[in-house]
Scaffold this active site. Structure first.
Site, PDB file in Angstrom:
ATOM      1  N   GLU A 112     -50.174  11.928 -39.914  1.00  0.00           N
ATOM      2  CA  GLU A 112     -50.725  13.200 -40.376  1.00  0.00           C
ATOM      3  C   GLU A 112     -49.787  13.912 -41.359  1.00  0.00           C
ATOM      4  O   GLU A 112     -50.243  14.464 -42.352  1.00  0.00           O
ATOM      5  CB  GLU A 112     -50.998  14.100 -39.159  1.00  0.00           C
ATOM      6  CG  GLU A 112     -51.669  15.410 -39.478  1.00  0.00           C
ATOM      7  CD  GLU A 112     -53.150  15.252 -39.824  1.00  0.00           C
ATOM      8  OE1 GLU A 112     -53.677  14.142 -39.665  1.00  0.00           O
ATOM      9  OE2 GLU A 112     -53.741  16.253 -40.261  1.00  0.00           O
ATOM     10  N   ASP A 113     -48.515  13.869 -41.073  1.00  0.00           N
ATOM     11  CA  ASP A 113     -47.596  14.738 -41.828  1.00  0.00           C
ATOM     12  C   ASP A 113     -46.720  14.026 -42.849  1.00  0.00           C
ATOM     13  O   ASP A 113     -45.989  14.681 -43.590  1.00  0.00           O
ATOM     14  CB  ASP A 113     -46.665  15.487 -40.848  1.00  0.00           C
ATOM     15  CG  ASP A 113     -47.453  16.412 -39.931  1.00  0.00           C
ATOM     16  OD1 ASP A 113     -48.616  16.682 -40.243  1.00  0.00           O
ATOM     17  OD2 ASP A 113     -46.887  16.851 -38.915  1.00  0.00           O
TER      18      ASP A 113
END
Ligand code: MN
Length: 751
Positions: A76-77
């Site tokens: 996600e990051d």
């Protein structure tokens, strides 16, 4: 920050053959991926996944879970991908990380909405491995522990979400200590004043009763030692949130609360529990009605303990929970302590089962995880709240459901296989009726697209739209199907109404009257109709003759009519009403002239096409194209069928003069619609003849809709072609082109 070898040691402490390389690789990978990021606290971001991994080791989860915890924010990051993680750590771990990435959607959604119960279900539906849930809980716990670094507004949201979703989830999974910590942290963030008030009072109480606590501890420990039982006596700090809830629930003040002092007596063997109980009751008088033996009768979630309340040394109530170490583990750690280890699924003695890349083992592990979750879910219900039971049965159905969101974050639960159409109707019938397109997660997709868990669905609407009947077969929900059916019926009624209105205006005008709705009110009983609109629609659908309405409203019309509209004797088989009638009976050029002269007088109903806003059909046998003179025949229940005025088929309606409707074409040049016509062709029966004809029709920008070949005779083929054309001019051009073919001996329009 925890060092690499520390983490390995923590896992090794409960895992027999720890895969150091794997853990180290994950450690380095996550640290590298997050290297440019910092947390709100100012710490390097990597400290977060590392702490989550540490919590996961506290829960004694298997090695894959620890690795997944280290990697849980990478997809996600950072620029990490599932593919890369699969390649480096195997797809077993890849799946866990992927599950954790998907669960992030819930955090995004809950920004906009508060629907704890629904979101908890969504969470369960998305997480396809219970370890994903456990790592998610560890992730949330660490975020809650470091919540004070986060800006106020965000803090409130995260705390609320924890209270609504994650703490109850931990509780349902039997992880009481995790639930309690989440609740306390959330309570502190949401109601800082209430929290510190209760916290202070509890501290005061502990200070005041410090001597008593020591006295009770000492008494129990020594009395049990006399009986050769080693006991751990822990004074239990009551938690501010549970106090707060008790105060709220019973509307009482802090001072009115009893049982503020609590102890846990932990012994080795179940028999020791009863010995300890005897010691306690001999020492202090028991409070009647407060004794519960959950050892002989465990709670449904396997909670075991003896509860009793006694009147303590300074006459305050003291609550006692007596249990073994094993019982204590289960009470505190639920799933982790109970299911995982007792069943040996993730047993330290058999760690290979989880590390193996062998797919058979993976499947086995997975299915066992499912049944384990299911069983957990079943046993979670402690029977105290009947609602829980219902909810837990429902949990089993979650795999049959998809959970989607409106752009505003409303959660819509649908059966598996549901489409955007179902979604739109689930939101509101009006939304379904006007649904023309959609964007799912920001991307334009067809409305027949099947939805997936967590999809955010934006319905594109158009108010003048009627759902196509074919959608009924696509939709899976009853609401959508019923809505589509009803909308189609209403649209048809509306079309019949519009047509009926036109017919009536025309009919009345021809008789020299003005058609007024108000006049119809009085004759409704005569027409046997419930309402004016009902009557008008019945005219449009052919169930009520316009002449009947006319004679009902103007009873004297009957006479005039018999004078002017009398069928002409010996004038052929046509018995037409109005202008069309006269026009037909006039020969050739005179007819045209007459038509032109009467154009302004004629009240013929304009036909814009067969696919437009009127329920009009074109004669299937002969077709009709703009440029043809046409009449309409009202057929009960079907509306109007358009015939070219020269069609032989009209003969069969000869006796129903009242069913004839004057029509005229009203086609504008932008109309994209083609109209059907029939051709009769005689051609030489030779190879390639048909291809030549088809080719010339195609070149003429026409289209063959259907074809009938009669058996060849003396070298000639007779064929009947149904073609689609723009209008009469186009039709004539097509006929001319076909005639120019040398293989064609004869061509004409079928009439
Ligand atoms: Mn995280």
């Amino acid at each position: 920050m925890m060092r690499q070898n520390e983490l390995v040691e923590r896992v090794a402490a409960y895992t027999a053959d720890v895969d150091e390389m794997l853990l180290n690789r994950a450690y380095v990978y996550a640290m590298h991926k997050h290297r440019h990021q910092v947390r709100a606290s100012g710490d390097p971001y990597f400290s977060h996944p590392l702490e989550v991994a540490a919590i996961v080791t506290d829960l004694k989860l298997d090695q894959d879970s620890v690795v997944a915890a280290l990697l849980h924010d990478t997809i996600e990051d950072t620029d990490a991908t599932r593919k890369e993680i699969d390649a480096m750590f195997g797809d077993n771990i890849g799946r866990l990380v992927d599950g954790l990435t998907k669960l992030k959607r819930i955090d995004l959604v809950s920004k906009k909405t508060r629907q704890g119960e629904n979101l908890r279900r969504l969470l369960l539906a998305i997480a396809d491995d219970v370890r994903v849930l456990l790592v998610k809980l560890a992730d949330r716990l660490h975020n809650m522990r470091t919540l004070h670094f986060v800006p106020e507004e965000k803090r409130q949201r995260i705390a609320q979400e924890t209270m609504d979703i994650y703490a109850p989830l931990a509780g349902r999974m039997g992880m009481q200590s995790l639930r309690e910590e989440l609740e306390e942290l959330a309570f502190q963030a949401l109601y800082p004043q209430g929290y510190s008030l209760i916290h202070e009072k509890l501290a005061d109480l502990r200070k005041d009763s410090g001597d008593v606590i020591v006295e009770i501890e000492k008494t129990v420990v020594t009395s049990l030692a006399d009986q050769n039982i080693e006991a751990q006596v822990i004074s239990r700090n009551k938690r501010p949130y549970s106090i707060f809830r008790k105060m709220e629930r019973n509307s009482i003040s802090f001072e009115q609360l009893s049982d503020l002092i609590g102890f846990r007596v932990i012994v080795d063997e179940p028999e020791d529990c009863y010995t300890a109980l005897g010691v306690v009751h001999r020492q202090w008088p028991a409070v009647p009605g407060r004794f519960k033996d959950y050892i002989s009768t465990p709670k449904q979630n396997d909670y075991r303990s003896i509860h009793t309340t006694v009147v303590g040394p300074s006459y305050q109530r003291v609550e006692m929970q007596i249990r073994t170490h094993h019982m204590h583990q289960i009470a505190e750690h639920g799933i982790a302590a109970h299911a995982l280890y007792k069943d040996g699924i993730f047993s330290p003695s058999d760690p290979g089962a989880m590390h193996s890349a062998d797919s058979a083992t993976n499947i086995d592990t997975e299915s066992r995880s499912y049944s384990w979750l299911k069983r957990t879910v079943e046993t979670l219900s402690d029977g105290e709240h009947p609602d829980d039971l219902i909810e837990h049965t429902r949990l089993e159905l979650f795999h049959d459901q998809v959970f989607c969101f409106t752009p505003k974050g409303r959660l819509i639960a649908l059966p598996q296989g549901a489409t955007v159409i179902d979604f739109a109707y689930a939101v509101h019938t009006n939304v379904g009726n006007s649904c023309v397109g959609s964007r799912v997660n920001g991307r334009a997709v067809p409305v027949v697209t099947k939805l997936k868990n967590g999809d955010e669905v934006f319905v594109i609407r158009s108010e003048n739209h009627v759902p196509p009947p074919a959608w009924e077969n696509v939709a899976v929900t009853g609401k959508a199907r019923a809505g589509i059916r009803r909308a189609a019926r209403e649209a048809r009624t509306q079309q019949f109404f519009d047509l009926g209105e036109k017919i009536l205006v025309s009919t009345f005008q021809r008789a020299g009257h003005k058609f007024l709705h108000s006049q119809m009110e009085n004759v409704l009983p005569k027409l046997a109709r419930a309402s004016v609109s009902d009557a008008i629609a019945a005219v449009g659908s052919g169930e009520l003759l316009p002449e009947h309405v006319l004679t009902a409203v103007h009873p004297d019309y009957q006479k005039e009519r018999s004078e002017t509209n009398k069928p002409a004797s010996g004038e052929g088989w046509f018995n037409l009403s109005g202008v069309a009638n006269i026009m037909f009976r006039l020969p050739g050029r005179r007819r045209d002239k007459y038509a032109e002269a009467t154009k302004k007088l004629t009240q013929a109903i304009p036909i814009r096409g067969a696919g437009g806003d009127t329920p009009v059909k074109i004669d299937p046998e002969f077709g009709a194209v703009p440029g043809d003179r046409i009449v309409g025949i009202l057929k009960p229940g079907e509306g109007v069928t358009v015939y070219p005025i020269h069609a032989e088929a009209l003969q069969q309606f000869e006796d129903d003069a009242d069913n004839w409707i004057d029509l005229r074409w009203d086609i504008d040049t932008e109309n994209p619609e083609r109209f059907p016509a029939k051709l009769e062709i005689t051609a030489i029966n030779a190879p390639g003849t048909l291809a030549e004809i088809a080719d010339i029709i195609g070149r003429a920008n026409s289209n063959i809709a259907n074809m009938f070949l009669s058996s060849p005779d003396s070298g000639l083929t007779k064929m009947e072609l149904g073609i689609d054309v723009w209008d009469a001019k186009h039709l004539n051009r097509v006929i001319r082109d076909i005639r120019s073919l040398s293989v064609v001996t004869h061509v004409q329009r079928k009439t």
